[in-house]
Write an enzyme that holds these catalytic residues in place. Structure first.
Site, PDB file in Angstrom:
ATOM      1  N   TYR A 230      36.412  -5.018  -4.065  1.00  0.00           N
ATOM      2  CA  TYR A 230      37.049  -3.731  -3.777  1.00  0.00           C
ATOM      3  C   TYR A 230      36.024  -2.600  -3.849  1.00  0.00           C
ATOM      4  CZ  TYR A 230      41.748  -5.722  -4.413  1.00  0.00           C
ATOM      5  OH  TYR A 230      42.901  -6.451  -4.299  1.00  0.00           O
TER       6      TYR A 230
ATOM      7  N   TYR B 148      39.159 -13.512  -5.259  1.00  0.00           N
ATOM      8  CA  TYR B 148      38.191 -13.028  -6.255  1.00  0.00           C
ATOM      9  C   TYR B 148      38.633 -13.427  -7.664  1.00  0.00           C
ATOM     10  CZ  TYR B 148      41.590  -9.173  -6.564  1.00  0.00           C
ATOM     11  OH  TYR B 148      42.740  -8.425  -6.696  1.00  0.00           O
TER      12      TYR B 148
ATOM     13  N   ARG C   2      42.376 -14.619  -8.036  1.00  0.00           N
ATOM     14  CA  ARG C   2      43.491 -14.102  -7.236  1.00  0.00           C
ATOM     15  C   ARG C   2      43.434 -14.705  -5.837  1.00  0.00           C
ATOM     16  NH1 ARG C   2      46.592  -9.911  -7.191  1.00  0.00           N
ATOM     17  NH2 ARG C   2      47.991 -11.609  -6.710  1.00  0.00           N
TER      18      ARG C   2
ATOM     19  N   HIS D 164      44.873 -11.483  -0.668  1.00  0.00           N
ATOM     20  CA  HIS D 164      46.113 -10.726  -0.499  1.00  0.00           C
ATOM     21  C   HIS D 164      45.805  -9.334   0.023  1.00  0.00           C
ATOM     22  CE1 HIS D 164      44.653  -9.723  -4.542  1.00  0.00           C
ATOM     23  NE2 HIS D 164      45.180  -8.531  -4.335  1.00  0.00           N
TER      24      HIS D 164
ATOM     25  N   HIS E 283      47.473  -5.473  -0.264  1.00  0.00           N
ATOM     26  CA  HIS E 283      48.458  -4.642  -0.947  1.00  0.00           C
ATOM     27  C   HIS E 283      49.182  -3.759   0.072  1.00  0.00           C
ATOM     28  CE1 HIS E 283      46.932  -5.297  -5.122  1.00  0.00           C
ATOM     29  NE2 HIS E 283      45.772  -5.455  -4.511  1.00  0.00           N
TER      30      HIS E 283
END
Lengths: 234, 206
Positions: free
Chosen positions: A106, A145, A155, A158, A160
């Site tokens: 991110y 990640y 995780r 995905h 959001h």
């Protein structure tokens, strides 16, 4: 159907409880007292149905070309519709989008995982539904990640998604997962939602949504709470 | 193959947490100032690089009514500050109207000390169930890492005489009502949100 018609309650089978100890951060952040049930008033049945673009900004439906160069990763088109529980389209509503880059990193100072940032990918966008509730955006497939929840926790990939819908009561934040991802069934956040409802968060690969020689395609419908039927409604 | 497109699975999409990395997508410059006069609300210290989708919304005309500042802290069940929460508000304008020129909607992320800050207009009374009138209030949604779904609460004002007859406050046991009442703190209003524990804020199912 008027502005003060209430919405159907949250579906307790489909919606996660606040406390799900396998997702460790919920333990100190979940109320210990039961929620107090209140009737929906004009406060809950009204909302920022238009004018949101003056606040959070207008559409930004291509996440791959926000910078000088092109974002790295597998290009994907994501399309679907926003509907309410009564199968009615939710038109002209905003979907806010954010995600990790194709390496699973991110663009955020608190993400310290040693995977590369992509200077050509911020990972944030917005898209607006049309009169039929349909939307479409272009991005790159996010990477999986690791995270600190437990030993060797990963995780699943995905995206959001944040929706306002027509009222304070219809607010929804969710995550869209990808089909055939083996990490979903061992992910505490996805697993806070039991089967079969968890599958509502798993997109479908669709060859018809792909753009030949350009991008893969996925379908994902988003279902918000709907207004309850009233005797005066036809 | 049951997935999102399977008709037998049709129904409410489940909630998921916003996680810890929402700062470059959900807050915006001016998002915490509903009067449109300043750029508070973004979280520049959490961002990496330039984000073209991050909007500026300030520079709107000053709305009618009494401008107020609201400060609060978000605390967890151990009394620790929650530095990765996002507070959303929804409120009427000074005349008690929703959906006019006044946006009524704002967002503020908590900072490193768990503090959020809104600048807004003190709302008027709005209709309640039946023929009742609700005391001036602000609806609040709490999002964040560790919150699988939004927690909903309300802020009322300590000096409002209408609080005594508010139909929603009436549903809350008297000993828990103080968690819903903002107190004067100098020129501002103070409203802490305790997610869990002995002084837990009242959260609603609505």
């Amino acid at each position: 159907m008027s502005a003060d018609t209430p919405f159907s309650p949250e579906d307790p089978a489909a919606q996660p409880a606040s406390l799900f100890p396998d997702y460790r951060s919920t333990v100190l952040r979940s109320p210990s007292q039961p929620l107090i049930r209140i009737p929906q008033t004009l406060t809950e049945t009204s909302g920022l149905s238009d004018g949101w673009d003056r606040l959070m900004g207008g559409a930004f439906a291509d996440l791959t070309t926000q910078h000088e160069g092109v974002a790295l990763g597998q290009r994907i088109v994501v399309t679907g519709r926003v509907l309410d529980e009564n199968h009615r389209p939710v038109p002209r509503t905003v979907i806010e989008i954010w995600q990790a880059n194709s390496a699973g990193r991110y663009a955020h100072v608190r993400d310290q995982w040693d995977a590369p940032l992509d200077p050509n990918f911020s990972g944030a966008g917005r898209v607006v539904t049309d009169d039929d509730g349909a939307y479409r955006y272009l991005t790159v497939r996010p990477g999986a990640y690791p995270w600190g929840n437990h030993h060797n926790a990963w995780r699943p990939a995905h995206i959001h998604l944040s929706l306002l819908g027509p009222a304070f009561a219809t607010r929804l934040v969710t995550q869209m997962y990808f089909p055939d991802d083996p990490l979903i069934e061992i992910d505490p956040i996805a697993n806070a939602v039991p089967l079969p409802y968890r599958q509502r968060m798993v997109s479908r690969f669709d060859i018809g949504t792909t753009v030949p020689n350009w991008a893969l395609g996925y379908n994902f419908d988003i279902i918000l709470r709907g207004r309850e039927a009233t005797p005066t409604e036809d | 193959m049951a997935d999102n497109q399977s008709p037998e699975l049709f129904g409410q999409t489940p909630w998921q947490t916003v996680g810890p990395f929402f700062h470059y997508a959900l807050p915006w410059w001016g998002g915490a100032d509903l009067t449109g006069q300043s750029d508070i609300g973004a979280a520049p210290t959490r961002l990496v690089g330039h984000n073209p989708a991050l909007n500026h919304s300030h520079g709107r005309p000053m709305p009618a009514g009494e401008p107020i500042d609201i400060f609060g802290r978000v605390l967890d069940g151990a009394g620790e500050f929650v530095s990765d929460a996002l507070i959303e508000i929804w409120q009427a304008d000074a005349d008690g109207q929703y959906g006019g020129a006044f946006p009524g909607f704002g967002r503020a992320p908590t900072d490193e000390a768990g503090v959020f800050h809104f600048r807004t207009i003190r709302p008027g009374s709005v209709p309640g169930p039946g023929k009742t009138l609700q005391a001036p209030h602000i609806a609040i949604g709490v999002l964040g890492r560790g919150l699988l779904k939004r927690l909903v609460t309300r802020l009322y004002f300590a000096d409002a005489p209408q609080n005594d007859s508010d139909p929603i406050l009436d549903l809350v046991p008297a000993e828990r009502r103080p968690s819903l009442i903002a107190q004067r703190d100098g020129e501002a209003w103070r409203f802490d949100i305790v997610l869990s524990g002995p002084n837990e804020t009242v959260f609603f199912d609505c």
